[in-house]
Write a protein that holds these residues in place. Structure first.
Motif, PDB file in Angstrom:
ATOM      1  N   GLU A 139      -2.923   5.947  -4.591  1.00 55.98           N
ATOM      2  CA  GLU A 139      -3.036   7.374  -4.973  1.00 55.98           C
ATOM      3  C   GLU A 139      -2.172   7.676  -6.192  1.00 55.98           C
ATOM      4  O   GLU A 139      -2.577   8.405  -7.099  1.00 55.98           O
ATOM      5  CB  GLU A 139      -2.533   8.247  -3.818  1.00 55.98           C
ATOM      6  CG  GLU A 139      -3.629   8.891  -3.013  1.00 55.98           C
ATOM      7  CD  GLU A 139      -3.042   9.608  -1.811  1.00 55.98           C
ATOM      8  OE1 GLU A 139      -1.978  10.259  -1.956  1.00 55.98           O
ATOM      9  OE2 GLU A 139      -3.626   9.487  -0.716  1.00 55.98           O
ATOM     10  N   LYS A 140      -0.982   7.117  -6.180  1.00 54.12           N
ATOM     11  CA  LYS A 140      -0.058   7.375  -7.296  1.00 54.12           C
ATOM     12  C   LYS A 140      -0.570   6.754  -8.595  1.00 54.12           C
ATOM     13  O   LYS A 140      -0.397   7.316  -9.676  1.00 54.12           O
ATOM     14  CB  LYS A 140       1.341   6.844  -6.961  1.00 54.12           C
ATOM     15  CG  LYS A 140       2.118   7.739  -6.020  1.00 54.12           C
ATOM     16  CD  LYS A 140       2.526   9.024  -6.749  1.00 54.12           C
ATOM     17  CE  LYS A 140       3.095  10.057  -5.793  1.00 54.12           C
ATOM     18  NZ  LYS A 140       3.356  11.348  -6.448  1.00 54.12           N
ATOM     19  N   ASP A 196       0.836  -1.201   0.000  1.00 54.68           N
ATOM     20  CA  ASP A 196       0.000   0.000   0.000  1.00 54.68           C
ATOM     21  C   ASP A 196       0.867   1.246   0.000  1.00 54.68           C
ATOM     22  O   ASP A 196       0.562   2.240  -0.635  1.00 54.68           O
ATOM     23  CB  ASP A 196      -0.907   0.029   1.237  1.00 54.68           C
ATOM     24  CG  ASP A 196      -1.863  -1.140   1.231  1.00 54.68           C
ATOM     25  OD1 ASP A 196      -2.216  -1.595   0.118  1.00 54.68           O
ATOM     26  OD2 ASP A 196      -2.227  -1.611   2.320  1.00 54.68           O
ATOM     27  N   GLU A 251      -3.618   6.331  -9.372  1.00 53.37           N
ATOM     28  CA  GLU A 251      -4.787   7.116  -9.751  1.00 53.37           C
ATOM     29  C   GLU A 251      -4.411   8.221 -10.747  1.00 53.37           C
ATOM     30  O   GLU A 251      -5.152   8.530 -11.679  1.00 53.37           O
ATOM     31  CB  GLU A 251      -5.391   7.711  -8.473  1.00 53.37           C
ATOM     32  CG  GLU A 251      -6.638   8.534  -8.662  1.00 53.37           C
ATOM     33  CD  GLU A 251      -7.844   7.691  -9.092  1.00 53.37           C
ATOM     34  OE1 GLU A 251      -8.785   8.285  -9.621  1.00 53.37           O
ATOM     35  OE2 GLU A 251      -7.823   6.460  -8.897  1.00 53.37           O
ATOM     36  N   ASN A 285       1.643   6.731  -1.245  1.00 51.25           N
ATOM     37  CA  ASN A 285       0.546   5.777  -1.272  1.00 51.25           C
ATOM     38  C   ASN A 285       0.398   5.243  -2.702  1.00 51.25           C
ATOM     39  O   ASN A 285       0.198   6.006  -3.652  1.00 51.25           O
ATOM     40  CB  ASN A 285      -0.726   6.515  -0.820  1.00 51.25           C
ATOM     41  CG  ASN A 285      -1.905   5.583  -0.773  1.00 51.25           C
ATOM     42  OD1 ASN A 285      -2.281   4.983  -1.770  1.00 51.25           O
ATOM     43  ND2 ASN A 285      -2.495   5.472   0.406  1.00 51.25           N
TER      44      ASN A 285
END
Ligand SMILES: *[C@@H]1O[C@H](CO)[C@@H](O)[C@H](O)[C@H]1NC(C)=O
Ligand SMILES: *[C@@H]1O[C@H](CO)[C@@H](O)[C@H](O)[C@H]1NC(C)=O
Ligand SMILES: *[C@@H]1O[C@H](CO)[C@@H](O)[C@H](O)[C@H]1NC(C)=O
Ligand SMILES: *[C@@H]1O[C@H](CO)[C@@H](O)[C@H](O)[C@H]1NC(C)=O
Ligand SMILES: *[C@@H]1O[C@H](CO)[C@@H](O)[C@H](O)[C@H]1NC(C)=O
Ligand SMILES: *[C@@H]1O[C@H](CO)[C@@H](O)[C@H](O)[C@H]1NC(C)=O
Ligand SMILES: *[C@@H]1O[C@H](CO)[C@@H](O)[C@H](O)[C@H]1NC(C)=O
Ligand SMILES: *[C@@H]1O[C@H](CO)[C@@H](O)[C@H](O)[C@H]1NC(C)=O
Length: 880
Positions: free
Chosen positions: A522-523, A497, A525, A519
Motif C-alpha cells: 500500500e505504501k 508485507d 502504491e 502495509n
C-alpha cells in the motif's frame, strides 16, 4: 538544526556588460533561465538551467553564479557548448585536487564554491563564449528540508542582473501526508509582478510557479534594469494523523517521519554562560544584552535559571538556580542591564561553574523531577586565560558533565574556533551555531533559543524489527523539540508485507509507547505514477542523511574511529555523487579544468587564515609568510623594525602584553610608538594635517589641566590626567547656557542650573538641554553640540587601559579669543613650509608665535571604533 532553506541566486557579471563598447550592451545575453525544483516528501531536487548567447562579434566571457543552501549537496554540473556537453565528475577531494593541479599552472585560485553568509554558499564558473556562440549551464543539487518551528522553508534567492526573455521558477511539492499549510513570500514582489506568480494547491500536491515577462521584470517601463533581486520564499507544513509518525516506502527503502503534536513541554533548567570579555565590547555585548532581556522574558514560570558571566573571572548571578518567576526574571533583566565587556576569556572556568551550579541544584533538590537541564554558552573568542588548550577544555568539560546536561555553544562572529565549540557541544548532547555579527544578531540569538526552548520528548527510541530493516540512520535521540521532526531512513531487509514500528519515549508526564504497522504494498502504491518522483528519492534521502550523520559523528570521535567514519562517508558521497566536505567536483571546460569543493564552517575563520596554533599558550608557531598583528613583547625580531612584517618560526609571546580579551591569533608587529594613543588628536583650521598632541605633565600626581577656553563662545574645557598618564576625566562648561558636563570613566554627570543628573556609560541616549544636543553611545562616546557648530566628542577607550580621548568637530568655529593648552592651536597657529633639506619626517609648527618641531608618526586613533585603526600624524609634546 540548521534552518532549512533552499536558495538560488543567479547573477551574470555586470562588469562584462559595462566593459562593452556602446552598442554592444548585453553582449552576453541570458535568454533563458529556469529553476526547476521538485520536493518529494521533504527531499528537494533542484535543477538550474541557464542559456546564454554571445551577441557580440568577438568572444566574451560568461559567468554563471548560483547561491545554494549550505545544507545542500551539489550532485552535478555541466556545460554545453556548440552541442558538446562537458559534465562534471565527482571524485575524492585529494584525487580531484591532484588532477586539477596537474591540469592547471600553479598559483590559480582553486575554489568554485565559497561560503557567502549564514545559509548560502556560492557556486560560480565562467567560460569563454565565441562570437555569436551559445552556452548552457546546468547545476543540480539536493537536500533534505528540515522542519523548524513548525515549518519547512524554501528560500529562492533571485538575482539575474539583467532582463531575461524566458524566466521561470517552478516548484512542485508532493507530500503524501497532505499539505496543511502553504505560504509564499518575497522581498521583491510588486503588484505588477504578483500576476506572474501562480500557486495551485491540492491535498497532497502544490505547484508554485513564477514566470514574469520581460515587461514585468523591468524596474520601470523605459529602463533596461530588472527588479528581480531578492528572496523568494515558500513555507509549508504537512498533516499528521498517525501518532507514530508517517512511513513512506519506495524501491526497497523506507523513511519514517515523527513529529508528535500537542505534547506537554518539559520545564527547563537553564544556565546562560555569557562571555563578557573585552572583545565582546560594543555592538556584540549590546546585542547580547538585548537578546537576553527578551529570552529571559520568554522563560516559563516552571523553568529554573541562572546567569554566569565570565571574562578572566567567572561570576554567578545568584548562588543557585532560581525559578523563573516574574520577580526573578525582572531582577535578572536588571542585572543584564549592568553587564559591561572587559577582560580575558576563561571558557573552561565558566563552563565548569555552570556544571557545578546544575549539580548543586540537583543535589539540593531544587529542580522539578521531570525537567531538562541545559547550558547555553555564548562566546566570541578563543580561551585566553585559565585553561587555554582547547583539547584539554573539551576533555575537562566532557568529564565534568558526563552526559548530564545538554550543552549548546553559540560562537559570535569569526574570531571563534567553530570546530572547538562544535566538538564540545556534540560531545555533550547539544549543537553549535554561529551567530553572525550583523544588525540582527540579537534576533539570531532569540531564534536559536526558541528552537531549544520547548523540549517535548526525551530518550526517544525508534524501533524496527531486526529482520525488516538494514543500515538505518540514527534511531535513538536524546531530545525532541516542538516544531521539529525526527527522520529515520533505511533499507527494507527482507521481502515483508507488513512493516511494524514502535516508538518509546518519555514525556513530561508519562512514558510513551506508540506502535504502528504499515502495509508495504500500500505504501509503495502511493508513489507509483507520480510525476513528482525523481530517481529513487528515498534511497538518495537515506544516503544524504547517512553522510550528514557520519560527518557529525566523526567530529566527536577518536582518531581511529574518525578515519573509519570518514571512509564510510566518502564511499557514500562517491556512490551517490554528492559534493560533500570529503569530495570535489572536477568541472571541465573546453580549455581548462577547475575544482568545486564544499566549504565548511571552519574555512571561514580568521583563525585558519592566521595560521597561528593556539594550543600551546605562550608559544605560537606561525605559518610561513603570515602577517602578524597584536602585541609582541619579546622575540628574536626587533619590534621597532617594520610595520607589516613577514615572519616564520616560533615566537615567544608574553601574555601580559597581548591585548586582554582579544584572541591572540593573527599577530602583526607594530612599531612600539604605534601602540600608543596620543592624548589629543587635532587639526589646525585650514590645514589638512593631523596633530597628535601629548601633554607632558611634570608633576607626578594626577593634575587638572586647563585645556581650552573661548569666552566668546562661552566654552571652557578642563581635563585630568590619571595615574597611567592618560586623561580620565573631562569637564566641559557652557557658561551661556549654565550647563556643565562632567565626564569620567565611570559615568557622565550633567549639571543643568546646578541640578545634577547622572548618566551611566551603559546606555545609548540622545537629548537636548538648553540648546545643546547631547548624544551618548553606549560604552563608546559622548558628544555635545552647540548652536555654534562646535561639537566636543569624548571617546571611551578600553584597551590597553581605560581612558578618555577628546577631540573637536568644527573647531574652525572657535573665536579669536580661544586660549588654553589645546585652545592655542585653534587661532593663529600654522605649519611652516619646510625649507629645502628638511627631512620628510619632520615639520616645524608655529603656535601663538612659538616654534615647535613635530615628527611624522603613526598612532592609534580613538576617534574610530576599531582599536586596530591608526592615524598618520605630526606628533608634538608640550608641557603646560
Ligand atoms: C565588431 O563590431 C564593432 C562595433 O559594432 C566594430 O567596430 C568592429 O569592427 C567589429 N569587429 C569585427 C571583427 O567585425
Ligand atoms: C551529469 O550531467 C550530465 C549532463 O546532463 C550527464 O551527462 C551526466 O551523466 C550527469 N552525471 C551524473 C552522475 O548524473
Ligand atoms: C519510564 O521509563 C524509564 C526509563 O525507561 C524508567 O526508569 C521509569 O521507571 C519509567 N517510568 C514509568 C512511570 O514507567
Ligand atoms: C604621551 O605621554 C605619556 C606620558 O606623559 C606617554 O605614556 C604616552 O606614551 C605618550 N603618548 C604618545 C603618543 O606619545
Ligand atoms: C566632576 O567629577 C569628579 C570626579 O568624578 C569630581 O572630582 C569633580 O569634583 C566633579 N566636578 C564637579 C564640578 O562636580
Ligand atoms: C532643578 O530642576 C527642577 C525641576 O526640573 C526645577 O524646578 C528647579 O528650578 C531646578 N533648579 C535650579 C536651581 O535650576
Ligand atoms: C550650524 O548650526 C546651524 C544651527 O545649529 C545648522 O543649521 C547648520 O546646518 C550648521 N552648519 C554646519 C556647517 O554644520
Ligand atoms: C561654523 O563652521 C561652518 C563650517 O565651516 C560654517 O558653515 C558655519 O557658518 C560656522 N558657524 C558659525 C556660527 O560660525
Amino acid at each position: 538544526m540548521e534552518r532549512q532553506i533552499f536558495a538560488v541566486w543567479l547573477i551574470f557579471s555586470s562588469q562584462i556588460l559595462l566593459a562593452d563598447p556602446a552598442g554592444q550592451q548585453n553582449a552576453i545575453e541570458i535568454y533563458s533561465l529556469h529553476v526547476d525544483c521538485k520536493v518529494t516528501s521533504r527531499f528537494a531536487h533542484t535543477v538550474i538551467t541557464s542559456r546564454v548567447a554571445n551577441r557580440a562579434n568577438e568572444s566574451k566571457e560568461a559567468l554563471f553564479e548560483v547561491e545554494l543552501p549550505k545544507t545542500a549537496f551539489i550532485t552535478n554540473f555541466s556545460l554545453t557548448i556548440d552541442g558538446k556537453t562537458y559534465p562534471g565528475t565527482i571524485k575524492e577531494k585529494k584525487t580531484a585536487q591532484d588532477q586539477y593541479d596537474a591540469a592547471v599552472s600553479q598559483g590559480q585560485s582553486a575554489g568554485l564554491v565559497r561560503s557567502t553568509g549564514r545559509k548560502l554558499e556560492q557556486f560560480h564558473v565562467s567560460v569563454n563564449v565565441a562570437a555569436a556562440g551559445k552556452v548552457t549551464f546546468e547545476l543540480i543539487y539536493e537536500e533534505l528540508l528540515k522542519r523548524k518551528l513548525g515549518k519547512y522553508e524554501l528560500l529562492i534567492k533571485v538575482k539575474p542582473k539583467q532582463l531575461v526573455k524566458h524566466f521561470q521558477i517552478d516548484t512542485h511539492i508532493f507530500e503524501p501526508q497532505g499539505i496543511s499549510l502553504l505560504e509564499t513570500d518575497s522581498t521583491f514582489l510588486t503588484n505588477e509582478l504578483s500576476d506572474a506568480l501562480t500557486t495551485v494547491q491540492g491535498e497532497t500536491k502544490a505547484h508554485v510557479s513564477f514566470k514574469p515577462t520581460i515587461t514585468q521584470q523591468r524596474k520601470s517601463p523605459d529602463l533596461e534594469e530588472t527588479l528581480l533581486d531578492g528572496d523568494f520564499l515558500i513555507r509549508y507544513d504537512v498533516q499528521r494523523s498517525v501518532a507514530a509518525g508517517d512511513i513512506q516506502i519506495v524501491n526497497g527503502y523506507f523513511v519514517h517521519y515523527f513529529a508528535p503534536s500537542e505534547m506537554p513541554i518539559f520545564p527547563k533548567n537553564i544556565v546562560f554562560v555569557i562571555d563578557k570579555s573585552g572583545s565582546m565590547s560594543g555592538n556584540k555585548i549590546k546585542q547580547t544584552k538585548e537578546a537576553l532581556q527578551k529570552i529571559l522574558k520568554d522563560l516559563n514560570p516552571e523553568d529554573h535559571f541562572n546567569l554566569i558571566l565570565f571574562s578572566e573571572n567567572v561570576a554567578e548571578w545568584k548562588p543557585s538556580l532560581l525559578p523563573a518567576t516574574e520577580e526573578n526574571v525582572e531582577l535578572a533583566k536588571q542585572y543584564v542591564g549592568t553587564i559591561r565587556a572587559q577582560g580575558a576569556t576563561d571558557i573552561s572556568g565558566a563552563l565548569t561553574t555552570a556544571i557545578h551550579a546544575l549539580d548543586k541544584a540537583t543535589t539540593d533538590e531544587l529542580l522539578p523531577e521531570q525537567s531538562i537541564s541545559m547550558i547555553i554558552l555564548l562566546t566570541d573568542g578563543q580561551p585566553t586565560t585559565g585553561v587555554r588548550d582547547v583539547h584539554k577544555i573539551q576533555d575537562i568539560i566532557k568529564l565534568a558533565n558526563n552526559g548530564k546536561y545538554f550543552l549548546y555553544c553559540l560562537g559570535f562572529g569569526f574570531d571563534v574556533s567553530y570546530t572547538f565549540l562544535e566538538k564540545m557541544a556534540l560531545d555533550n548532547g547539544g549543537i553549535a551555531r554561529r551567530i553572525y555579527e550583523d544588525a540582527d544578531a540579537a534576533l539570531q540569538l532569540q531564534n536559536f533559543y526558541h528552537e531549544v526552548a520547548t523540549p517535548i520528548l526525551k530518550g526517544i527510541e525508534m524501533k524496527y524489527l531486526d529482520y525488516a530493516v538494514q543500515e538505518t540512520t540514527q534511531n535513538n535521540f536524546k531530545l525532541l523539540f516542538a516544531g521539529s521532526e525526527i527522520v529515520v531512513a533505511g533499507k527494507i531487509g527482507n521481502e515483508i508485507d507488513a512493516f511494524p514500528v514502535e516508538i518509546k519515549a518519555q514525556t513530561q508526564i508519562s512514558n510513551l509507547t506508540l506502535k504502528e504497522e504499515v502495509n508495504v504494498a500500500e505504501k509503495e502504491e502511493v508513489f507509483q505514477h507520480q510525476k513528482y518522483i525523481f530517481g529513487n528519492f528515498i534511497e538518495r534521502l537515506w544516503a544524504y542523511l547517512t553522510i550528514q550523520q557520519l560527518l557529525e559523528k566523526s567530529v566527536s570521535a577518536e582518531e581511529d574511529q574518525r578515519k573509519s567514519l570518514e571512509a564510510q562517508a566518502l564511499e557514500f558521497s562517491l556512490k551517490f555523487n554528492f559534493v560533500t566536505p570529503l569530495t570535489s567536483m572536477v568541472v571541465t571546460k573546453p580549455d581548462a579544468q577547475e575544482v568545486a569543493n564544499k566549504p565548511t564552517e571552519a574555512d571561514n575563520e580568521n583563525f585558519r587564515n592566521g595560521g597561528v596554533l593556539l594550543s600551546h599558550p605562550g608559544i605560537f608557531a606561525l605559518k610561513k609568510g603570515y602577517l602578524m598583528e597584536g602585541y609582541v613583547s619579546r622575540s628574536n625580531i626587533n619590534p621597532d623594525s617594520d610595520i607589516d612584517f613577514r615572519f616564520s618560526g616560533v615566537l615567544d609571546i608574553n601574555s601580559k602584553h597581548s591585548r586582554i580579551g582579544a584572541p591572540v591569533r593573527r599577530l602583526r608587529l607594530f612599531k612600539s610608538s604605534e601602540r600608543q594613543y596620543p592624548h589629543f588628536i587635532l587639526q589646525l583650521p585650514g590645514e589638512n594635517s593631523i596633530i597628535c598632541l601629548n601633554i607632558t605633565a611634570h608633576s607626578p600626581t594626577p593634575s587638572l589641566q586647563y585645556l581650552l577656553s573661548d569666552p566668546n563662545k562661552g566654552i571652557q574645557v578642563t581635563g585630568q590626567l590619571g595615574e597611567k598618564k592618560q586623561f580620565v576625566h573631562f569637564e566641559i562648561a557652557y557658561q551661556k547656557a549654565d550647563v556643565r558636563i562632567n565626564v569620567s570613566k565611570d559615568h557622565i554627570v550633567l549639571y543643568d542650573n546646578r541640578n545634577a543628573t547622572m548618566l551611566p556609560w551603559t546606555t545609548t541616549i540622545s537629548f537636548t538641554v538648553q540648546g545643546l544636543n547631547i548624544i551618548i553611545e553606549e560604552e563608546k562616546s559622548v558628544s555635545i553640540s552647540g548652536a555654534d557648530n562646535i561639537t566636543i566628542k569624548i571617546s571611551y577607550v578600553k584597551f590597553p587601559e581605560r581612558f578618555l580621548g577628546l577631540y573637536f568637530i568644527g573647531s574652525e568655529n572657535f573665536s579669536d579669543q580661544v586660549t588654553g593648552l589645546l585652545g592655542q592651536f585653534y587661532f593663529n597657529s600654522y605649519f611652516e613650509n619646510p625649507t629645502y633639506g628638511t627631512p620628510s619626517t619632520w615639520r616645524p609648527i608655529v603656535v601663538q608665535g612659538r616654534n615647535y618641531d613635530t615628527t611624522r608618526q603613526r598612532k592609534k586613533d580613538y576617534r574610530v571604533e576599531s582599536s586596530k585603526d591608526t592615524v598618520s600624524c605630526w606628533a608634538l609634546d608640550i608641557s603646560p
